[in-house]
Design an enzyme around this catalytic site. Sequence first.
Site, short mmCIF file in Angstrom:
data_model
loop_
_atom_site.label_atom_id
_atom_site.label_comp_id
_atom_site.label_asym_id
_atom_site.label_seq_id
_atom_site.Cartn_x
_atom_site.Cartn_y
_atom_site.Cartn_z
N THR A 14 0.83 -1.09 -0.13
CA THR A 14 0.09 0.23 0.18
C THR A 14 0.67 1.23 0.03
O THR A 14 0.39 2.08 -0.23
CB THR A 14 -0.85 -0.03 1.25
N CYS A 48 18.14 4.68 -2.47
CA CYS A 48 17.43 5.35 -3.62
C CYS A 48 18.20 6.28 -4.31
O CYS A 48 18.27 6.56 -5.60
CB CYS A 48 15.91 5.86 -3.42
N SER A 108 9.13 11.86 -2.67
CA SER A 108 8.50 10.65 -2.69
C SER A 108 9.58 9.82 -1.94
O SER A 108 9.00 8.64 -1.45
CB SER A 108 8.32 10.18 -4.09
N LYS A 115 24.64 6.41 4.42
CA LYS A 115 24.24 5.44 3.35
C LYS A 115 24.99 5.93 2.12
O LYS A 115 25.53 4.90 1.63
CB LYS A 115 22.62 5.43 3.18
N HIS A 140 16.00 11.65 -7.83
CA HIS A 140 16.93 12.42 -7.02
C HIS A 140 18.08 12.70 -8.00
O HIS A 140 18.59 12.09 -8.90
CB HIS A 140 17.44 11.12 -6.07
P1 NAP Z 1 5.78 4.14 2.71
O1 NAP Z 1 4.74 5.04 1.70
O2 NAP Z 1 5.56 4.81 4.17
O3 NAP Z 1 4.80 2.72 3.05
C1 NAP Z 1 5.14 2.02 4.24
C2 NAP Z 1 4.33 0.53 3.92
O4 NAP Z 1 4.62 -0.08 4.90
C3 NAP Z 1 3.08 0.59 3.80
O5 NAP Z 1 2.52 -0.69 2.89
C4 NAP Z 1 2.40 0.16 5.31
O6 NAP Z 1 1.46 -0.29 5.25
C5 NAP Z 1 3.63 -0.79 5.46
N1 NAP Z 1 3.67 -0.99 7.02
C6 NAP Z 1 3.98 0.08 7.89
N2 NAP Z 1 3.90 -0.57 9.21
C7 NAP Z 1 3.87 -1.76 8.98
C8 NAP Z 1 3.73 -2.97 9.83
N3 NAP Z 1 4.01 -2.84 11.30
N4 NAP Z 1 3.71 -4.11 9.38
C9 NAP Z 1 3.37 -4.41 8.18
N5 NAP Z 1 3.66 -3.45 7.17
C10 NAP Z 1 3.74 -1.97 7.62
O7 NAP Z 1 6.95 3.96 2.70
P2 NAP Z 1 7.90 3.72 1.20
O8 NAP Z 1 8.35 5.09 0.83
O9 NAP Z 1 7.01 3.03 0.25
O10 NAP Z 1 9.21 2.82 1.61
C11 NAP Z 1 9.00 1.54 1.90
C12 NAP Z 1 10.40 1.13 2.34
O11 NAP Z 1 11.26 0.92 0.91
C13 NAP Z 1 11.01 1.52 3.54
O12 NAP Z 1 11.88 0.63 4.34
C14 NAP Z 1 12.04 2.68 2.63
O13 NAP Z 1 13.02 2.97 3.46
C15 NAP Z 1 12.45 1.89 1.57
N6 NAP Z 1 12.61 2.79 0.20
C16 NAP Z 1 11.93 3.76 -0.14
C17 NAP Z 1 12.18 4.40 -1.42
C18 NAP Z 1 11.54 5.60 -1.80
O14 NAP Z 1 11.96 6.30 -2.73
N7 NAP Z 1 10.43 5.94 -1.23
C19 NAP Z 1 13.38 4.31 -1.92
C20 NAP Z 1 14.16 3.00 -1.65
C21 NAP Z 1 13.77 2.38 -0.60
P3 NAP Z 1 0.01 0.54 5.71
O15 NAP Z 1 -0.57 1.20 4.42
O16 NAP Z 1 -1.12 -0.49 6.08
O17 NAP Z 1 0.33 1.24 6.96
#
Ligand code: NAP
Length: 360
Positions: free
Chosen positions: A12, A157, A188, A214, A252
């Site tokens: 999500t 990222c 984002s 990082k 980025h």
């Molecule tokens: P986000 O938009 O905040 O989404 C977080 C996701 O984690 C949601 O699906 C959320 O579900 C789920 N979640 C939260 N708490 C949880 C729990 N207790 N148990 C299971 N699922 C849970 O974050 P994002 O930007 O997509 O990032 C996700 C990961 O990818 C992070 O580790 C981030 O560091 C990494 N990342 C992000 C990027 C980027 O550019 N955004 C790039 C590289 C890596 P709900 O909707 O149900 O809360």
Amino acid sequence: MAKLKVGVLGATGMVGQNYVRLLENHPWFEVSFVAASEKSAGKKYADSVAGRWHMPTGIPNAVQGLMVEDANKVDKAVGRCDFVFSAMEMDKQVVRDLENEYAAAGIPVLSNSSAHRWTEDVPMIIPEINPQHLDIIPVQKKNHGWKKGFVVVKPNCSLQSYLTPVYALIKAGYDVDRMILTTLQAVSGAGYPGVASLDIVDNIIPYIGGEEEKSEKEPLKILGRIEGGKFVNSDSIRISAHCNRVPVVDGHTACVSVGFSGRKPALEEVLRIWREFRALPQELDLPSAPKQPIIYLPEANRPQPRKDRDADKAMAVSIGRLRQCNVFDIRFVGLSHNTVRGAAGGGILNAELAYKKKLL
Ligand code: NAP
């Protein structure tokens, strides 16, 4: 050929939504399982993202009706997916334990989280740079007694914006020994809802927690080697990073100065190396691989996030402004799409590489 069934953990979120979008019509993989936190579990996927679907295309029909599961309940995934992409935002130790649980249950994990990046038998892969690091997987499986499962991670990222062009110079035989980089990172990258609008509109925030460390350390593992069943970091480059959050939605940017310890390439030589750079994903013709991984833009005012982040399926690095550096040797500006190349697209490319190497 039957497609492999794929689960998305954190389906999500910002990165998870990109997985769901990018996997629609994938030739080898299909989304069969979506999971998120307890609060989304039990809802249809379309309902769980209602009002927060941020993708430029609609929710794929095949995923709309899937029931969201609680990602913490590993048994729900068993038998329903051949491997999972992990993109959950939660405590790193919890993520590490959970990803291990999936691997122990026989489900390989391709992760976007930083949780396992420094685990000594977990490879951190950019397929154009260090595909050979997947050779550690048999060691990792043996260490844990895992039969089919394993964990592979991708780096932060922002690295994609500058490390591939620098690696291309190393691969061509030039000894890069120092870099100073200033990143301009999109909102984002902080997930959803991320940075408050009152903080970022008409503003720049010169701090992103943990990001400079990082940017300085992860390249050393990627450029390192496997020795005695674990990774040994490269000790040949020193990196100093300034990371800033800027009011850009996706993409980025990195302004980079590079110094060489031995002979220094002429600017025309650098351009030739970047133009001709190809690597294993291109040789294997992986479905998500950009045809040309590094695209040089000669215009003085490029790359720009809005114009260039989507280059070649948003998987290429766009480079511009190559010139001599008055302090180091050369400098340039790099740009890549953080939630595609830097997150979901990069994770899919890792999975495609693992699939071709018969690990999945
Ligand atoms: P986000 O938009 O905040 O989404 C977080 C996701 O984690 C949601 O699906 C959320 O579900 C789920 N979640 C939260 N708490 C949880 C729990 N207790 N148990 C299971 N699922 C849970 O974050 P994002 O930007 O997509 O990032 C996700 C990961 O990818 C992070 O580790 C981030 O560091 C990494 N990342 C992000 C990027 C980027 O550019 N955004 C790039 C590289 C890596 P709900 O909707 O149900 O809360």
